[in-house]
Design an enzyme around this catalytic site. Sequence first.
Site, PDB file in Angstrom:
ATOM      1  N   CYS A 165       0.805  -1.225   0.000  1.00 19.80           N
ATOM      2  CA  CYS A 165       0.000   0.000   0.000  1.00 19.80           C
ATOM      3  C   CYS A 165       0.840   1.278   0.000  1.00 19.80           C
ATOM      4  CB  CYS A 165      -0.963  -0.024   1.182  1.00 19.80           C
ATOM      5  SG  CYS A 165      -1.968  -1.513   1.168  1.00 19.80           S
ATOM      6  N   THR A 265       2.953  -7.308   8.946  1.00 18.23           N
ATOM      7  CA  THR A 265       1.650  -6.624   8.871  1.00 18.23           C
ATOM      8  C   THR A 265       1.394  -5.649  10.015  1.00 18.23           C
ATOM      9  OG1 THR A 265       0.605  -8.468  10.046  1.00 18.23           O
ATOM     10  CG2 THR A 265       0.555  -8.542   7.645  1.00 18.23           C
ATOM     11  N   HIS A 296      -2.255   7.746   6.549  1.00 19.59           N
ATOM     12  CA  HIS A 296      -2.573   6.474   5.900  1.00 19.59           C
ATOM     13  C   HIS A 296      -3.951   6.024   6.401  1.00 19.59           C
ATOM     14  CE1 HIS A 296      -1.706   2.897   3.666  1.00 19.59           C
ATOM     15  NE2 HIS A 296      -1.820   2.111   4.724  1.00 19.59           N
ATOM     16  N   THR A 300      -8.040   0.437  10.725  1.00 17.67           N
ATOM     17  CA  THR A 300      -7.829  -0.763  11.545  1.00 17.67           C
ATOM     18  C   THR A 300      -7.411  -0.290  12.934  1.00 17.67           C
ATOM     19  OG1 THR A 300      -5.497  -0.999  10.944  1.00 17.67           O
ATOM     20  CG2 THR A 300      -7.088  -2.164   9.571  1.00 17.67           C
ATOM     21  N   PRO A 301      -7.763  -1.061  13.961  1.00 18.26           N
ATOM     22  CA  PRO A 301      -7.407  -0.617  15.317  1.00 18.26           C
ATOM     23  C   PRO A 301      -5.912  -0.349  15.464  1.00 18.26           C
ATOM     24  CG  PRO A 301      -9.011  -2.394  15.423  1.00 18.26           C
ATOM     25  CD  PRO A 301      -8.633  -2.253  13.979  1.00 18.26           C
ATOM     26  N   GLU A 307      -0.147   5.100  14.049  1.00 16.62           N
ATOM     27  CA  GLU A 307       0.077   6.319  13.270  1.00 16.62           C
ATOM     28  C   GLU A 307      -0.031   7.560  14.160  1.00 16.62           C
ATOM     29  OE1 GLU A 307      -2.156   6.270   9.651  1.00 16.62           O
ATOM     30  OE2 GLU A 307      -0.944   7.867   8.764  1.00 16.62           O
ATOM     31  N   LYS A 328      -9.693   7.762   3.834  1.00 23.77           N
ATOM     32  CA  LYS A 328     -10.114   6.396   3.447  1.00 23.77           C
ATOM     33  C   LYS A 328     -11.558   6.105   3.874  1.00 23.77           C
ATOM     34  CE  LYS A 328      -5.712   3.986   2.869  1.00 23.77           C
ATOM     35  NZ  LYS A 328      -4.685   5.007   3.144  1.00 23.77           N
ATOM     36  N   HIS A 333      -9.950   2.161   0.640  1.00 24.42           N
ATOM     37  CA  HIS A 333      -8.509   1.934   0.504  1.00 24.42           C
ATOM     38  C   HIS A 333      -8.266   1.412  -0.908  1.00 24.42           C
ATOM     39  CE1 HIS A 333      -4.489   0.700   0.959  1.00 24.42           C
ATOM     40  NE2 HIS A 333      -4.486   0.416   2.253  1.00 24.42           N
ATOM     41  N   PHE A 392       2.413  -3.158   3.760  1.00 21.43           N
ATOM     42  CA  PHE A 392       2.825  -4.446   4.325  1.00 21.43           C
ATOM     43  C   PHE A 392       4.333  -4.601   4.133  1.00 21.43           C
ATOM     44  CE2 PHE A 392      -1.056  -7.523   4.045  1.00 21.43           C
ATOM     45  CZ  PHE A 392      -1.686  -6.793   5.027  1.00 21.43           C
TER      46      PHE A 392
END
Lengths: 405, 288
Positions: A165, A265, A296, A300-301, A307, A328, A333, A392
């Site tokens: 990504c 990940t 970004h 996601t949790p 970030e 996003k 995404h 990733f």
Amino acid sequence: MTRQIVVTGLGVVHRDAASVPEFLDWLLPGGGLPGVPRHMDTSAFRAGRAYAVEPAGVRKRLAGRLAQTGAAPVSEIEADCAGHGLLAAAEALASAGLGRASRAGCGCSLATTSGGLMDRFQDAVDDEDGTAEDFGDTVLPGAASAILARSFGLNGPVASFSCACASSSVAIGFALSRIRHGDAQVMVAGGSDRMRPADFAGFNALRAMDRDSCRPFSADRRGMVIGDGAAMLVLEAEDHARARGAQVLGRIVDIGLSLDAHHITHPNPDGLARAMREALDRAGLDPEAIGYVNCHGTGTPVNDKVEAEALAEVFRDPERRPVISSTKGATGHLLGSAGAIEALITVLVLREGLVPAMATTGDPIDTGFPMPGNAGPRRVAARYAMSNSLGFGGINSSIIFATAD
Amino acid sequence: MSEDIVITAVDLVLAGQDPPPERPQATGAALGPFRIETICDPAEPAGAQRSRHTPLSARLRASLDALASRAGLSAEALAGPATGIVSGSCYGTSLVHDGHRQLRAAGPRGLDAVGFAQATHNYPVSACAIELGLKGPCAAVAGSRLAGMQALLCAFDWLRERRCDRVLVAAYEDIRGAVADHVAVSRPDAGVVREAMVTLCLETAAAAQARGIVPLARLRSMTVLPPAAGQSEAVEEFLGASGLVDLARALSLRVPAGAEVVAIAHDDERGGVIAKLSPWSAQGEIAA
């Protein structure tokens, strides 16, 4: 002295917008919610909603758009492979005022995740339908860059990057280097990607997808929602742009690149913080100069928490922090195109002085940074803005843009 | 000298050459008028690394270990933001392409989380970066015969832009599964298509000098060429690794000081990339 690089063209393809003005009007109030793709059966996946661009609509628009921009026609298979990128590049080149005659020497640096038509090629091989040979090099991950180069007559440097990504940001960085080192005066840079069933299967297996919507930096966030599309930026040496009277839409100042060396990940705040600091150092800017950060922000949790930690490490003074947001929740995404569409949004934020609303973020967490609300865009007066991407494998990038003047 | 960018070590593994001892030579599947030769991988790494590595990333890791040893780089010297890594490959990682068939065969749960995380074209460089602690810039170039040389160009950019002190550059092909099917369908006249794994250590002369390492060659320039039709087809094809295979072979010839080494990769649609090097001294030698 480092050569100054400006942005002279922008183009975008998204489920809900076929041009930059349409996209901006749709995005500022908060964009839209994902839906069930019509051209792909995702019903077997736990989370199957997406921001899916209809291939039939792309094919329909493509012929006319290519003809308008003096581009060579492409085959049906090439259109299926690179249609998003072709449409976005056509808009970007047209907005830059670069007709066919002025495109010689221009290069092309594109991004993808699993680009090319290998999935359809395998179907043809396995089904023995006799069409396997028709796919040619459209199967390769970098097929879109070659198709764009040939159709638009871009005979400068042509490259394709696939770094999960963070792909688009790396591609933009390569374009920046090609102009700085004198290999090209103009580069079309961005991402063109399409979703595949494997993307749904994989992200569902990782439990990284939300069934309903992406809610970045919200306490109730549960993951991402994927999408496909493309975004392109025309990057140009400033002296070249000025000499031909091109409109300067913004500036790309520099990029920071780093690796986490942590986990495939699971991101690490140290890596992203180093990318941001490198970008600031190379730009000769203090953190306080940055007025907006496009995060970004996958929703996601883990990503959003990490970030926010990285941002707090770089922007230490709580009183002088930039506005941050993730778009996003509005766009989805876009995989390999994510960094490109977010770079484009960052340029638009600097031009408009408005940060899009985060419509799906109903219960914002305390990031320590100002964020737009969910009801409408937030005004920001910024000379510099940053666009961050994570991939990733722990690849981080941070691009700094500036206003045109 | 301090501004120079140099190659301090190269590692080259080619299918069909130097088979590992006590293992049969690689597949060499005959497919029509040409053939594909694949590299016979060494035994999988043991212990904790086993679950992390794919066959391709394990192959890259083995090559990087050999490279670091030849370049006199300790684990401590490699780790950290001073070292970047970049790969170039025409088809990228074959696992990316194989996910589609897995889904067709096994249904929507046919891809597991680990398998999906490994199915990115940057997985080999990222997996090695995690193990080696590399924190500099990283990229994976994918999609054409120029990919390996463009990876070298990225590394050259990062060093002359002073983003880091050294970059581990890799070029490879991974011709398995769906990739092998496509090679068989699309390149029937190519003679022999061979897998390769090339790695080289590109760094500032100052970094090499600080370790007391004599470089193999100085990378003087890299030039991007416009597309030109009519380039001859190679009878021995390494796809995205082509340019770096040529470069590694040329450096292994002990080119006399003062001569120039030129490596070129070309693609009809994307043009070419040329690297020009000067051998550093007669003392440099590559174990290839």
